[in-house]
Design a protein around this motif. Sequence first.
Motif, PDB file in Angstrom:
ATOM      1  N   UNK A 187       0.835  -1.200   0.000  1.00 45.80           N
ATOM      2  CA  UNK A 187       0.000   0.000   0.000  1.00 45.80           C
ATOM      3  C   UNK A 187       0.869   1.249   0.000  1.00 45.80           C
ATOM      4  N   UNK A 188       1.961   1.217   0.763  1.00 43.94           N
ATOM      5  CA  UNK A 188       2.883   2.351   0.799  1.00 43.94           C
ATOM      6  C   UNK A 188       3.491   2.595  -0.580  1.00 43.94           C
ATOM      7  N   UNK A 189       3.798   1.517  -1.313  1.00 44.56           N
ATOM      8  CA  UNK A 189       4.335   1.644  -2.667  1.00 44.56           C
ATOM      9  C   UNK A 189       3.353   2.379  -3.575  1.00 44.56           C
ATOM     10  N   UNK A 190       2.092   2.314  -3.226  1.00 42.01           N
ATOM     11  CA  UNK A 190       1.055   2.950  -4.039  1.00 42.01           C
ATOM     12  C   UNK A 190       0.552   4.243  -3.400  1.00 42.01           C
ATOM     13  N   UNK A 191       1.322   4.750  -2.455  1.00 37.83           N
ATOM     14  CA  UNK A 191       1.033   6.056  -1.875  1.00 37.83           C
ATOM     15  C   UNK A 191       0.016   6.082  -0.763  1.00 37.83           C
ATOM     16  N   UNK A 192      -0.396   4.922  -0.267  1.00 37.20           N
ATOM     17  CA  UNK A 192      -1.417   4.867   0.778  1.00 37.20           C
ATOM     18  C   UNK A 192      -0.776   4.539   2.125  1.00 37.20           C
ATOM     19  N   UNK A 193      -0.923   5.431   3.074  1.00 33.97           N
ATOM     20  CA  UNK A 193      -0.369   5.208   4.404  1.00 33.97           C
ATOM     21  C   UNK A 193      -1.200   4.222   5.200  1.00 33.97           C
ATOM     22  N   UNK A 194      -0.523   3.299   5.861  1.00 35.18           N
ATOM     23  CA  UNK A 194      -1.226   2.295   6.668  1.00 35.18           C
ATOM     24  C   UNK A 194      -0.437   2.038   7.949  1.00 35.18           C
ATOM     25  N   UNK A 195      -1.143   1.830   9.037  1.00 37.70           N
ATOM     26  CA  UNK A 195      -0.516   1.419  10.291  1.00 37.70           C
ATOM     27  C   UNK A 195      -0.965  -0.010  10.571  1.00 37.70           C
ATOM     28  N   UNK A 196      -0.176  -0.719  11.356  1.00 43.94           N
ATOM     29  CA  UNK A 196      -0.462  -2.132  11.602  1.00 43.94           C
ATOM     30  C   UNK A 196      -0.247  -2.486  13.066  1.00 43.94           C
TER      31      UNK A 196
ATOM     32  N   UNK B   7      -8.136   5.483  -4.520  1.00 48.92           N
ATOM     33  CA  UNK B   7      -7.875   6.784  -5.133  1.00 48.92           C
ATOM     34  C   UNK B   7      -9.075   7.285  -5.918  1.00 48.92           C
ATOM     35  N   UNK B   8      -9.842   6.364  -6.469  1.00 48.15           N
ATOM     36  CA  UNK B   8     -11.057   6.783  -7.153  1.00 48.15           C
ATOM     37  C   UNK B   8     -12.059   7.360  -6.157  1.00 48.15           C
TER      38      UNK B   8
ATOM     39  N   UNK C 209     -14.759  12.020  -3.600  1.00 49.60           N
ATOM     40  CA  UNK C 209     -15.096  12.748  -2.362  1.00 49.60           C
ATOM     41  C   UNK C 209     -14.375  14.088  -2.276  1.00 49.60           C
ATOM     42  N   UNK C 210     -13.342  14.253  -3.105  1.00 50.56           N
ATOM     43  CA  UNK C 210     -12.585  15.501  -3.074  1.00 50.56           C
ATOM     44  C   UNK C 210     -11.714  15.637  -1.877  1.00 50.56           C
TER      45      UNK C 210
END
Length: 387
Positions: free
Chosen positions: A216-225, A377-378, A383-384
């Motif tokens: 997810x990080x590779x695709x720009x989405x921050x995630x915590x675990x 991302x869509x 949602x803007x």
Amino acid sequence: MKYIKVIKVPGILKLQSIYLGFFMILFSIILITSLFDLKYKFSYSWLSRSFEDVSTEFFIDVIASEISLYSPNTDQADTPLPKVLLSTVLNIWPEDIRTFLGRELPGFLTFNTEIAVAGIGTNLTTLPMESPPPLEILLKEREQSEAEIAKSNSEENPPVNTPSLKTEKDAVFIYHSHSWEAFLPLLEGNKTANEAVSLAETKNVIAVGNKLKEELAERGIGASQSKANVTEELKKKNWNYNQSYILSRELVQEAMAQEESIQYLIDIHRDSQNRELTTTKINGKDYARLFFIVGKENKNYERNLALAKELNQKLEEKYPGISRGVFIKTKDDGNGVYNQDLSSQSMLLEFGGVENNSMELDHSIEAFAEVFSEYFWKAEEVSGSGN
């Protein structure tokens, strides 16, 4: 013109009147038991279980007997009164044999699982399987030195360079209600499916969550675990296996309180079915098949089900056969909530089974991350609320 169907009984009573009278008697009993300090009372859960299988048409007919606006536009046979009574009092529905055997045969309640979307090969004989962890196996593994487990974790999960994120804060929280669920190819020695458990996060589902976080990080989405050792945390509280979702709920609530940016909750598990059911080949590559579990006993059920169905459809379009489907569970055959009341964008996602290896799991994680990121991302664009 629609004519009201009547049943010929002494006094020429209308069938709708019988329905209404039945409900008046039922609710009168409930009222009396509520007013007086009786030992046994009716509960909401009892009523919910009693009426969940009664057809919608039956309730429409009851309402329509008093409010003509609710009369159906098409001719439909009224639900027979004996059938309604049988379902309500005994929780038996004649058309479904599972309702006859579910409480008599050990393990048969598993078949209460509803198949919302069936993947290839999915039917009542190939439903997901979950088995409690053998306590003696976990206790034996706990005897290993903490240093040995820490060494294993650090060696197999070296630090990685975190790519720049498009999300300013974490939008996804990954956790594991059954963190002990492991994979036989990652364990030493010959083990049976019931022994596929481990406290080492490099051998259990925590490794799957860690890989998903990186993808997810590779695709720009921050995630915590959360990498909480649920086995140890349950032991500290003197809780058992059945309370694992109560524990993970605390972890989710804490994470959401600390990071208000969290939108999606993903609880990662693995199935106990054999390799033939949990593995597929797509374009020459082996994938660990995945599937979604949606809890029916919470306020966000409809929205979470819609999310699971949409992601499942997109996965199947790009990777035909990767999903075993979308399953719905009530309290009769599972937790029924799975913490999905905490967010309308919650998922319980199961990757592979006990016999899948790291390569097969990685392929599936990458596929899911690709599809999820496109959906994410869509949704942000619509949602803007993007950058």
